[in-house]
Design an enzyme around this catalytic site. Structure first.
Site, PDB file in Angstrom:
ATOM      1  N   ILE A  15       0.819  -1.215   0.000  1.00 22.23           N
ATOM      2  CA  ILE A  15       0.000   0.000   0.000  1.00 22.23           C
ATOM      3  C   ILE A  15       0.850   1.260   0.000  1.00 22.23           C
ATOM      4  CG2 ILE A  15      -1.999  -1.070   1.090  1.00 22.23           C
ATOM      5  CD1 ILE A  15      -1.060   0.015   3.763  1.00 22.23           C
ATOM      6  N   GLY A  19      11.780   5.603   0.656  1.00 22.25           N
ATOM      7  CA  GLY A  19      13.178   5.312   0.380  1.00 22.25           C
ATOM      8  C   GLY A  19      13.764   4.293   1.327  1.00 22.25           C
ATOM      9  N   MET A  20      13.214   4.182   2.535  1.00 16.05           N
ATOM     10  CA  MET A  20      13.797   3.315   3.558  1.00 16.05           C
ATOM     11  C   MET A  20      12.992   2.046   3.791  1.00 16.05           C
ATOM     12  SD  MET A  20      14.885   4.511   7.372  1.00 16.05           S
ATOM     13  CE  MET A  20      15.644   3.387   8.532  1.00 16.05           C
ATOM     14  N   ALA A  21      11.687   2.069   3.534  1.00 14.30           N
ATOM     15  CA  ALA A  21      10.839   0.928   3.862  1.00 14.30           C
ATOM     16  C   ALA A  21       9.713   0.776   2.847  1.00 14.30           C
ATOM     17  CB  ALA A  21      10.263   1.086   5.270  1.00 14.30           C
ATOM     18  N   VAL A  23       5.628  -0.567   2.656  1.00 18.61           N
ATOM     19  CA  VAL A  23       4.493  -0.698   3.566  1.00 18.61           C
ATOM     20  C   VAL A  23       3.455  -1.635   2.951  1.00 18.61           C
ATOM     21  CG1 VAL A  23       2.733   0.542   4.855  1.00 18.61           C
ATOM     22  CG2 VAL A  23       4.924   1.641   4.375  1.00 18.61           C
ATOM     23  N   LYS A  38       5.404  -2.507   8.085  1.00 17.96           N
ATOM     24  CA  LYS A  38       6.435  -1.734   7.408  1.00 17.96           C
ATOM     25  C   LYS A  38       7.724  -2.544   7.434  1.00 17.96           C
ATOM     26  CE  LYS A  38       6.538   2.632   7.850  1.00 17.96           C
ATOM     27  NZ  LYS A  38       6.585   3.973   8.428  1.00 17.96           N
ATOM     28  N   ASP A 132      10.210  14.551  11.081  1.00 18.97           N
ATOM     29  CA  ASP A 132       9.762  14.412   9.687  1.00 18.97           C
ATOM     30  C   ASP A 132       8.251  14.636   9.587  1.00 18.97           C
ATOM     31  OD1 ASP A 132      10.155  14.059   6.987  1.00 18.97           O
ATOM     32  OD2 ASP A 132      10.044  11.886   7.057  1.00 18.97           O
TER      33      ASP A 132
END
Length: 601
Positions: A15, A19-21, A23, A38, A132
């Site tokens: 979904i 850049g890091m994970a 989901v 995640k 963030d």
């Protein structure tokens, strides 16, 4: 899709991705509910710094419980895959809403931002800086209920993110000037990002944009944005003042806390109520009273002069008081002019009319219709708001929260007044919302030396106060003794509901294999086969006379071929000591079945 993580979370569909994970929507097979999973991207899983941050910051956020924060349920690892399990929220992220609907009406924008500010205030109270805050990390349900997610896990997409040595500092369009300079983040950094979001909501535009992340970051440092009122005339001077103070370049000129930010939002609401009250009074009197009155705007005490900095919270408070005095003085002046310019009896009649209106208002209030308070226990805050509105009632501004082992998280435990009580229309109903079961800290039962037994692990878990017995499963292990703990879920030190399910993996001992058949091979071949993988046996050689097998040939084993043998244990190999089978000329055969060479004389 269809992969199961931790023997519990079945992946259903992707979904989202950053850049890091990545989901996913998943199903919790243990509790039969939909969750969000995640997963840390493979290229970061091998990086110790990223892995440590992924786990450490997820565990910190797991300690938060607030209606406007997405809950974290679990943190796990399966092989090289690291993942976080979160509450699943049906809806859209705020960025999608901005793209489709912005600019939003100021009233709706304030409703959304107020919820985000409440969440940020709760986070800051736990000594956590989000770092963030951006619309992508705000989930909005269909009833405009906001939830903040992605605590401390900044995206690394270079189109929207800057990084520096030591960590990710945030998404560039919502980045505070101090973060752009590589300095540490503070509470004011999060409030700056929230101010950017409010600017974008009411104008439909970002205050700073550019072709590259560096260009945008430099604008945060050097340039001043367009006034929100230039982009949207519906923005009031007071709302503009709040936005501009929140996005001041100097952190000391911003709001000192989320609570101070919320108090100024409250002031706008009170200002709107005072405006409505003034409009009601202005319908009385003569031509002078009916003329349009031009007053100094309520933001005059907040907005900067000459492009300078924005005032402190004390200045804002003084400005608010000045606005009240100004409104009172203006009304007094209008009444005084009316009396001076009209005959005494006309003025006296106007005063009598005012007095009569006041008396009628008080009389109507005293006789206000009473309604029966509906039942809202067991409902969400959004559902309760809608139910009360049907009866012309509303929720009290302060929402109380407490733990409950009986009422699910985010549902109302108690209401006051109780249902079926009579209350005047327009009245407020206080509520207490469940924070879910009492959270306990999961003990470490998997990393003990020596490893804990099943009974010792159970005793440690019960001592902490967990209610349910753990679910035990067994897997073979060449390293952990039989019956000892190998793994646990949830992981150590994770906050976990007192009535939550706990899974403990125990060792069933050494893996059991089938003894291979090495009869008829040489002793060297047999020993090589049994001591290598996967058997890893310790071999004991026993010599036994045999007239059937040549000398040096295996004639039997213990265990017998096909019997069960535990990996790494001992096996006996029985080797022929001769004389072996004889040829007609009484010449013996060697281990390979060939005639032995005669001994030289």
């Amino acid at each position: 899709m269809g992969k199961i993580l931790g023997s519990r979370y079945e992946i259903m569909e992707q979904i989202g991705a950053g850049g890091m994970a990545v989901v996913y929507r998943a199903k919790d097979l243990l509790l039969n509910r939909i969750v969000t999973v995640k997963v840390l991207r493979d290229q970061f899983a091998a990086d110790e710094e990223f892995s440590a941050r992924f786990r450490r910051e997820a565990e910190a956020a797991a300690g938060l419980s607030h209606p406007n924060i997405v809950s974290i349920y679990d943190v796990g690892r399966e092989g090289a895959t690291q993942y976080i399990v979160l509450e699943y929220v049906e809806g859209h992220n705020l960025k999608e809403i901005i793209r489709e609907q912005a600019p939003l009406p100021p009233e709706r924008s304030l409703h959304i931002v107020r919820q985000i500010a409440q969440a940020i205030g709760h986070v800051h109270a736990h000594h956590i800086i989000h770092r963030d805050i951006k619309p992508h990390n705000i989930l909005i349900s269909d009833d405009d209920w906001a939830r903040v997610t992605d605590f401390g896990i900044a995206q690394t997409d270079t189109a929207v993110t800057l990084t520096h040595t030591g960590g990710i500092v945030g998404s560039v369009h919502y980045l505070s000037p101090e973060q752009a300079r590589g300095e540490s983040s503070s509470e004011q950094s999060d409030l700056y990002s929230l101010g950017i979001i409010l600017y974008e909501l009411v104008t439909g535009k970002l205050p700073y944009d550019g072709e590259t992340p560096i260009a945008v970051a430099l604008k945060h440092l050097r340039e001043h944005p367009l006034s929100p009122r230039q982009l949207n005339p519906r923005v009031s001077p007071s709302l503009e003042a709040i936005i501009m103070r929140a996005i001041a370049k100097d952190p000391n000129q911003r709001y000192p806390s989320a609570q101070a930010f919320l108090e100024d939002l409250d002031e706008i609401e009170e200002e709107q109520l005072r405006a409505k009250s003034t409009n009601l009074g202005s319908g009385l009197g003569n031509s002078d009273i009916e003329k349009t009155q031009v007053h100094q705007g309520p933001a005059a005490g907040i907005l900067p002069k000459g492009g300078g900095g924005y005032p402190s919270a004390a200045s804002a408070a003084e400005a608010a008081a000045a606005r009240v005095d100004h409104a009172h003085n203006a009304l007094a002046a209008r009444v005084r002019n009316a009396i001076l310019k009209h005959r005494f009896w006309v003025g006296l009649g106007a005063a009598a009319a005012i007095l009569l209106a006041v008396l009628l208002f008080l009389s109507n209030y005293a006789k206000a219709e009473e309604v029966m308070v509906p039942a809202i226990t067991g409902k969400t805050v959004a559902q309760a708001t809608a139910i009360l509105a049907q009866s012309h009632l509303s929720l009290a501004r302060e929402i109380n929260q407490e733990n409950s082992d009986k009422v699910a998280k985010d549902l109302i435990i108690q209401q006051e007044p109780a249902q079926k009580t009579m209350l005047k229309t327009g009245g407020d109903v206080r509520i207490w919302v469940s924070k879910g079961p009492t959270n306990l800290t999961m003990p470490d039962v998997k990393d003990q030396d020596p490893p804990l037994s099943k009974d010792a692990a159970l005793a440690m878990i019960k001592e902490v106060g967990f209610i349910n017995n753990p679910i035990f499963t067994y897997v073979p292990s060449p390293l952990i003794p039989s019956g000892a703990v190998i793994d646990q879920s949830p992981a150590p030190d994770i906050p976990w509901p007192a009535n939550g399910n706990i899974r403990i993996t125990l060792s069933s001992g050494l893996p059991t294999l089938s003894m291979p058949n090495v009869i008829g091979t040489s002793s060297e071949e047999a020993e090589s086969a049994l001591t290598g993988a996967p058997y890893n046996l310790a071999v004991v050689i026993a010599i036994k006379d045999s007239s059937t097998y040549p000398r040096g040939v295996v004639i039997g084993t213990d265990p017998n071929p096909g019997d069960s043998v535990e990996q790494g244990t001992t096996a006996t190999v029985i080797v022929s000591g001769g004389p072996g089978p004889q040829l007609p000329d009484n010449t013996a055969l060697n281990a390979h079945g060939h005639k032995k060479s005669p001994k030289p004389h």
